[in-house]
Design an enzyme around this catalytic site. Structure first.
Site, PDB file in Angstrom:
ATOM      1  N   GLU A  60     -21.246  31.717   6.099  1.00 44.89           N
ATOM      2  CA  GLU A  60     -19.930  32.345   6.042  1.00 44.89           C
ATOM      3  C   GLU A  60     -18.931  31.726   5.204  1.00 44.89           C
ATOM      4  OE1 GLU A  60     -17.728  30.147   9.387  1.00 44.89           O
ATOM      5  OE2 GLU A  60     -16.488  29.320   7.758  1.00 44.89           O
ATOM      6  N   ASP A 117     -20.741  36.640  11.016  1.00 53.02           N
ATOM      7  CA  ASP A 117     -19.572  36.498  10.418  1.00 53.02           C
ATOM      8  C   ASP A 117     -20.021  36.093   8.598  1.00 53.02           C
ATOM      9  OD1 ASP A 117     -20.024  34.173  10.756  1.00 53.02           O
ATOM     10  OD2 ASP A 117     -18.139  33.595  10.239  1.00 53.02           O
TER      11      ASP A 117
END
Lengths: 353, 671
Positions: A60, A117
């Site tokens: 991330e 993500d």
């Protein structure tokens, strides 16, 4: 704005080499801001350091670093972060990134599972870089990740196509209360870019379904979704083993919605998270407020949301960038980028509080 | 070269590029490298190399890097010759490019990438050389290959190797090892074998070659290793370079037989290890061969190997094997002797020792054992509460016409193993000889339903041997020496020596037996003391009987038999003081015994009984508290621990901590 209109606008923006980071215009993240961010969180080896989390690194953070480097128009730093990301994290057989990296461990990768993500941010930033700097290799690298994402992390839940938080451990087959989702891993602004890279995967529908599910999972005492939600039954509930709260993860949802140009109807519920002196963590089972997140990087999301909904300008003290934690600093720069690009009127006339 | 290409080509990963490379020969410098320069790399090769790095390192005086760089460039450009004078001024370096090469040389690929981008934005006309970009790709691919390998992502490893074959060189043999492992772990073992073969065919460093076969040994089955061993070269001493590994393989093959994975090792493996072990006298190898001989039912060979092992490395490990071999050869006396010094080293050795001892005692005709031998057998039997050995001691005593002693041993054997029919039978036979009709009746009623020979006992001619195959024949030869089933202890005992030699208690007067009983107690021989106190109990004077009952009760307590002690204490009137003393000892022992076997309820019951005679001190208070703790009565445990801990008693402090933690956990769980 309807979803379809938003999608059309967003797609157009990308097709014209982007409202995002067009090389001829001024960067939406200033050289000073970016320099401060790099000094605090980006090592010489291209590693984005999460100082609020034992100085570990994760996919991330690498994805945010790449995205911010594009927005700051800093190609050297982008190259360094990409070199680290590719050689250290992108070792999985399926082409996704291992999510956790720790300096004092050997091997450094201490969890080979992916975090969706992180992969989305990396691919999205690579695609933008490929366009902005005319580097087809970056576009190819983005496409390979997006193909893997389409193959590995999509799940259909009662007719809705959603992104799972990771490949291992979240599906119905892998935990009793699965599928479990984390709605803050849904980065809507990437959908049109991904749709262009892999037309065979219905990325527009994924984003549309995810927004639909956002409303369904907010039907609770808080009116806000839990960070980790079980979708095993028709009635969504907080996932086992996670605090039943709207917390650090989900404060990003309104930011991602705003960045994707979502309408007021979708944004309005999140005004609930804006407290007097910061953002609120909220217990979704009782609706009780748990804690105020007071760093400017968090507060500016609430102020931007308020401005988009009411027109009240963002207080000027939140516009000054002075890095504290990695997470808050990252969100502050992404919010500033949004405001400068899409809501410049929110920057005018604010008063210090 | 062909091997490498085949391994990659067969993996169908670079099939298209393979044919172009067959014309390539290894570098002529003597050290073959695995470069496949004719295989198109991701970035195409330019005609002339970029000498920036080479000249930069030369000017820095970094000769090691200069050599490495020349080797690298020669491998990439076979027709290229390094400049005669690396320091010549005919070359104007660009400091920025030098800096990039410097970063590359330090392995800072991210920094080099950033520096290239920075130079490009400062100078849009700048194009990095293909050589530089290729070098960076290679450097990053190498790091990525190692990371993927460490993370167990083996398809990634194979894919990087296929895209970057230049990584697979003898100078970076670790990459080749990792690729081989990756092939094997993705079900392409033949390709892994090809990678190892490639190394053994092309790489000359002896340590690398040895390590390569070791790697292969850890990933491939024995049968797959022969093609690799066939690539052995002679070492400096003339012997094959893989000799130590062949020995390891032989050891592994033999160990697999011993763990039941295979039935037999190859003759070649066995004789290889045998000749090595004879030469080196390595005790581990000698013992391994000993165990293998025993496994193959060759106990005489086994004994020989373990004797050699004992000579090379005297100790429990060698003695263990030797004893097993001797038992297999039906030489229990020698086995007992071999193990005598190690009989307490482990439970396994104790059991083996007592097996040997029991076999020794059971020999026909009965051997006359020396006092020190008998002494250690008795000592170990008592310590281990071993019913089988006790039973054999019983038969042994019985054979030498000491039914009283025999009965005591059988009694112990039945106590330690109440389900053991031969022990009960022995007690029956001995009791019958002692005319102890009560015990005879008792055993018959207890066992008749389960044992025909006990049920029928006494209904035959009365010749006990005829119905007792394990019992000694009645006509056993008379002992030439007294049987010292309880031998003398160390001389330091001084005055106690008077009771060191066995005397049948029945031959003593009651008061002599009483004295002897106390003497035996001093010698820590409570089992014999019990027998002497039993004799003393037959006394006519109240005082002697009282003393005897007291002594016998104490002796039972020492034997760990508090129930018997209770019975013994009731055999004669005792003074109130002695009653208290005994009750305290009995209940203390009972509490400890119950606690040890986890019977906390009875531990508390015994402590409560004891409390009627004396208050508990710190040690027993702590025991009580732990009993409460184990019964999950944390509140009571905590109170006692707290009180005792307040006196500074360390054990209680630990308990207090545990009880408080348990209480906290309980309250958190909302019980």
């Amino acid at each position: 704005m309807t979803w379809f209109r938003w999608l059309a606008v967003a797609a157009m923006a990308c097709a014209s080499t982007s409202g995002l980071a067009a090389p001829s215009s001024e960067p939406t993240i200033t050289a000073e801001e970016w320099q401060a961010y790099r000094d605090h969180f980006v090592s010489a080896e291209g590693r984005v350091v999460d100082n609020g989390n034992n100085n570990l690194s994760h996919s991330e953070g690498q994805g945010y670093g790449l995205l911010l480097a594009v927005l700051a128009q800093d190609r050297p730093t982008f190259e360094a972060i990409w070199s680290f990301t590719h050689t250290e994290l992108m070792v999985r057989d399926d082409g996704l990134a291992a999510w956790r990296w720790e300096e004092d461990k050997s091997p450094h990768v201490t969890d080979t599972n992916n975090a969706s993500d992180g992969d989305i941010l990396i691919a999205y930033a690579l695609a933008l870089a490929g366009d902005v700097w005319s580097e087809p290799e970056k576009t190819d690298a983005a496409r390979q990740i997006v193909e893997s994402l389409g193959r590995e992390v999509l799940v259909e839940v009662r007719g809705n196509m959603l992104v799972l938080p990771g490949k291992d451990g979240f599906s119905a087959g892998q935990r009793p209360d699965g599928p479990v989702v984390n709605p803050s891993y849904w980065i809507f602004e990437a959908a049109p870019v991904f749709a262009r890279l892999t037309p065979e995967v219905p990325w527009a529908r994924v984003a549309e379904d995810e927004m639909k599910v956002l409303a369904l999972i907010s039907d609770n005492a808080a009116g806000l979704p839990a960070d980790w939600v079980s979708l095993s039954s028709r009635k969504p509930k907080p996932a086992e083993g996670f605090p039943p709260e709207f917390g650090y993860n989900n404060i990003r949802i309104p930011l991602y919605l705003m960045r994707a140009g979502a309408n007021a109807e979708l944004l309005a519920p999140y005004i609930r998270m804006v407290g007097e002196d910061g953002l609120l963590r909220v217990d979704v089972t009782t609706g009780e407020n748990k804690e105020h997140l007071t760093e400017p990087g968090y507060r500016i999301i609430g102020a931007a949301l308020n401005c988009v909904l009411t027109g009240e300008p963002v207080p000027s003290d939140l516009l000054a960038f002075s890095p504290t934690s990695y997470f808050a600093a990252t969100l502050q720069l992404l919010t500033l980028d949004f405001l400068r690009r899409d809501a410049p009127k929110c920057l005018q006339g604010g008063t210090a509080q | 070269m062909k091997a490498l290409l085949r391994l990659l080509a067969l993996a169908t990963l670079v099939a298209a590029q393979a044919s172009a490379a067959t014309a390539q020969v290894p570098a002529a410098s003597g050290e073959p490298v695995a470069h496949a320069p004719a295989t198109p790399a991701p970035t195409s090769q330019p005609d002339a190399p970029d000498e920036t790095a080479l000249r930069y390192f030369a000017r820095q005086g970094d000769t090691k890097r200069v050599e490495a760089e020349i080797a690298r460039l020669k491998a990439l450009y076979p027709n290229w010759q390094p400049p005669a004078n690396l320091l010549a001024n005919d070359y104007t370096p660009d400091p920025a490019i030098e800096h990039i090469w410097e970063l590359y040389g330090q392995g800072d690929f991210a920094g080099a990438r950033a520096a290239i981008a920075a130079k490009q934005s400062a100078d849009p006309a700048f194009t990095p050389s293909d050589d530089l970009l290729h070098s960076l790709d290679m450097g990053e691919a190498g790091v990525r290959l190692r990371n993927a390998s460490d993370a167990g992502q083996f398809e990634t490893v194979v894919s990087i190797a296929a895209q970057t074959p230049d990584l697979l060189t003898c100078t970076s043999v670790d990459n080749l090892w990792r690729v081989a492992e990756a092939f094997i772990k993705t079900d392409k073992a033949p390709r892994g074998l090809d990678a190892y073969k490639y190394i053994l065919t092309n790489c000359t460093d002896p340590q690398i070659r040895l390590a390569t076969v070791q790697k292969a040994m850890s990933f491939l089955p024995r049968g797959d290793l022969d093609p690799l061993l066939a690539l052995e070269r002679p070492g400096p001493d003339g012997a094959g370079e893989f000799t130590p590994l062949r020995l390891d393989l032989a050891r592994n093959a033999i160990a697999e037989v011993l763990t039941g994975k295979t039935a037999k090792a190859s003759d070649a493996d066995v004789s290889l290890l045998e000749s090595s072990a004879r030469q080196t006298k390595a005790a581990d190898d000698l013992r391994l061969l000993g165990w293998y001989a025993l496994n193959q039912k060759k106990p005489a060979d086994g004994r020989d190997w373990f004797e050699m092992a004992t000579a090379a490395d005297p100790g429990a490990l060698s003695a263990h094997g030797l004893a097993v071999a001797l038992l297999d050869l039906d030489q229990p006396g020698e086995a007992e002797q071999a193990l005598a010094d190690y009989r307490g080293d482990s439970d396994e050795l104790t059991t083996l020792y007592l097996t040997a001892a029991a076999a020794l005692l059971a020999q026909d005709p009965r051997p006359e054992l020396k006092p020190d031998v008998l002494n250690r057998i008795v000592e170990e039997t008592m310590a281990a509460h071993n019913a089988k050995a006790a039973q054999e001691l019983g038969w042994y005593a019985y054979a030498f016409e000491q039914p009283q002693t025999a009965a005591q041993w059988f009694k112990l054997a039945t106590t330690w193993d109440p389900q053991d029919e031969p022990s009960a039978y022995g007690l029956l036979v001995a009791s019958d000889a002692l005319k102890d009709t009560q015990t005879v009746r008792q055993i018959k009623s207890q066992w008749s339903g389960k044992s025909a020979r006990i049920a029928n006992f006494g209904q035959t001619t009365g010749k006990r041997g005829e119905v007792a195959p394990t019992a000694p024949p009645a006509e056993a030869p008379a002992p030439k020496v007294a049987v010292a089933s309880t031998p003398p202890p160390a001389s330091s005992r001084g005055g106690s020596r008077s009771c060191a030699t066995f005397v049948p208690p029945g031959s003593l007067t009651a008061s002599q037996a009483l004295t002897r009983g106390w003497c035996l107690m001093d010698l820590e021989r409570p089992a014999d003391a019990v027998a002497n106190f039993a004799r003393a109990l037959e006394a006519s004077t109240g005082q002697v009987r009282s003393d005897a009952a007291y002594g016998q009760a104490l002796a039972y307590i020492r034997l760990g038999l508090p129930d018997y002690a209770m019975v013994a204490a009731a055999a004669a009137p005792l003074t109130q003081k002695r009653i208290s003393e005994l009750q305290i000892a009995i209940h203390t022992k009972a509490a400890l015994t119950a606690y040890e076997i986890g019977d906390y309820k009875n531990a508390l019951r015994a402590l409560d009984e004891r409390a009627r005679y004396a208050p508990e001190q710190n040690d027993l208070l702590t025991l009580r508290a732990w009993s409460y703790y184990h019964l999950r009565r944390y509140r009571e445990a905590q109170q006692i621990f707290a009180a005792v801990a307040a006196t500074g008693y360390q054990d209680a402090a630990v308990g207090l901590d545990a009880a408080q933690t348990a209480l906290r956990v309980q309250s958190e769980r909302g019980f």
